[in-house]
Write a protein that holds these residues in place. Structure first.
Motif, PDB file in Angstrom:
ATOM      1  N   UNK A  50       0.768  -1.142  -0.088  1.00 21.23           N
ATOM      2  CA  UNK A  50      -0.009  -0.270  -0.084  1.00 21.23           C
ATOM      3  C   UNK A  50       0.804   1.296   0.155  1.00 21.23           C
ATOM      4  N   UNK A  51       2.101   1.205   0.185  1.00 18.81           N
ATOM      5  CA  UNK A  51       3.092   2.469   0.555  1.00 18.81           C
ATOM      6  C   UNK A  51       4.370   2.270  -0.266  1.00 18.81           C
ATOM      7  N   UNK A  52       4.213   1.424  -1.590  1.00 18.51           N
ATOM      8  CA  UNK A  52       5.388   1.422  -2.297  1.00 18.51           C
ATOM      9  C   UNK A  52       6.625   2.557  -2.544  1.00 18.51           C
ATOM     10  N   UNK A  53       5.897   3.670  -2.579  1.00 18.05           N
ATOM     11  CA  UNK A  53       6.811   4.950  -3.130  1.00 18.05           C
ATOM     12  C   UNK A  53       6.861   6.128  -1.907  1.00 18.05           C
ATOM     13  N   UNK A  54       6.555   5.470  -0.672  1.00 14.66           N
ATOM     14  CA  UNK A  54       6.917   6.518   0.404  1.00 14.66           C
ATOM     15  C   UNK A  54       8.145   5.951   1.320  1.00 14.66           C
ATOM     16  N   UNK A  55       8.568   6.932   2.077  1.00 15.94           N
ATOM     17  CA  UNK A  55       9.511   6.622   2.887  1.00 15.94           C
ATOM     18  C   UNK A  55       9.158   6.035   4.054  1.00 15.94           C
TER      19      UNK A  55
END
Length: 113
Positions: A50-55
């Motif tokens: 769900x959060x692949x492109x977040x730090x």
């Protein structure tokens, strides 16, 4: 005009019906536990998907053990288990040891930009 109203209505319906993305995941461990259970692996995998492109940050608390050195070792093993799972999905994690956090917990959270 009618098409515009229908398009706006559809956007509102689909926008309101979709679930917001989870920004924090808290997992609990037993004091002796160093590896991830199947349920914990699934939850972490879902969170990473769900959060692949977040730090992302992983905050690990010490284990609830009498010996502080053993508690630190337990935490390091837990960090390694989570780190290997994130590495397998090519998603970097900022790993943190959080001694003031509730014992035997791991918190994954999306960092704000």
């Amino acid at each position: 005009m009618r098409e515009i109203i229908i398009a706006i209505s559809c956007l509102l319906i689909f926008g309101c019906a979709s679930q917001p993305k989870q920004t924090t995941l808290t997992l609990f461990f037993s004091p002796e536990q160093v590896s991830l259970t199947a349920e914990q692996q699934r939850k972490i995998s879902d969170f990473l998907a769900d959060n692949p492109y977040h730090q992302l940050a992983a905050k690990v608390a010490p284990a609830d053990l009498a010996n502080p050195f053993d508690a630190l070792l337990q935490s390091q093993k837990r960090i390694q288990a989570v780190s290997s799972l994130s590495n397998s999905q090519n998603i970097p994690l900022h790993l943190e040891y959080a001694p003031n956090q509730t014992a035997d917990t791991l918190i994954l959270q999306r960092q704000s930009p």
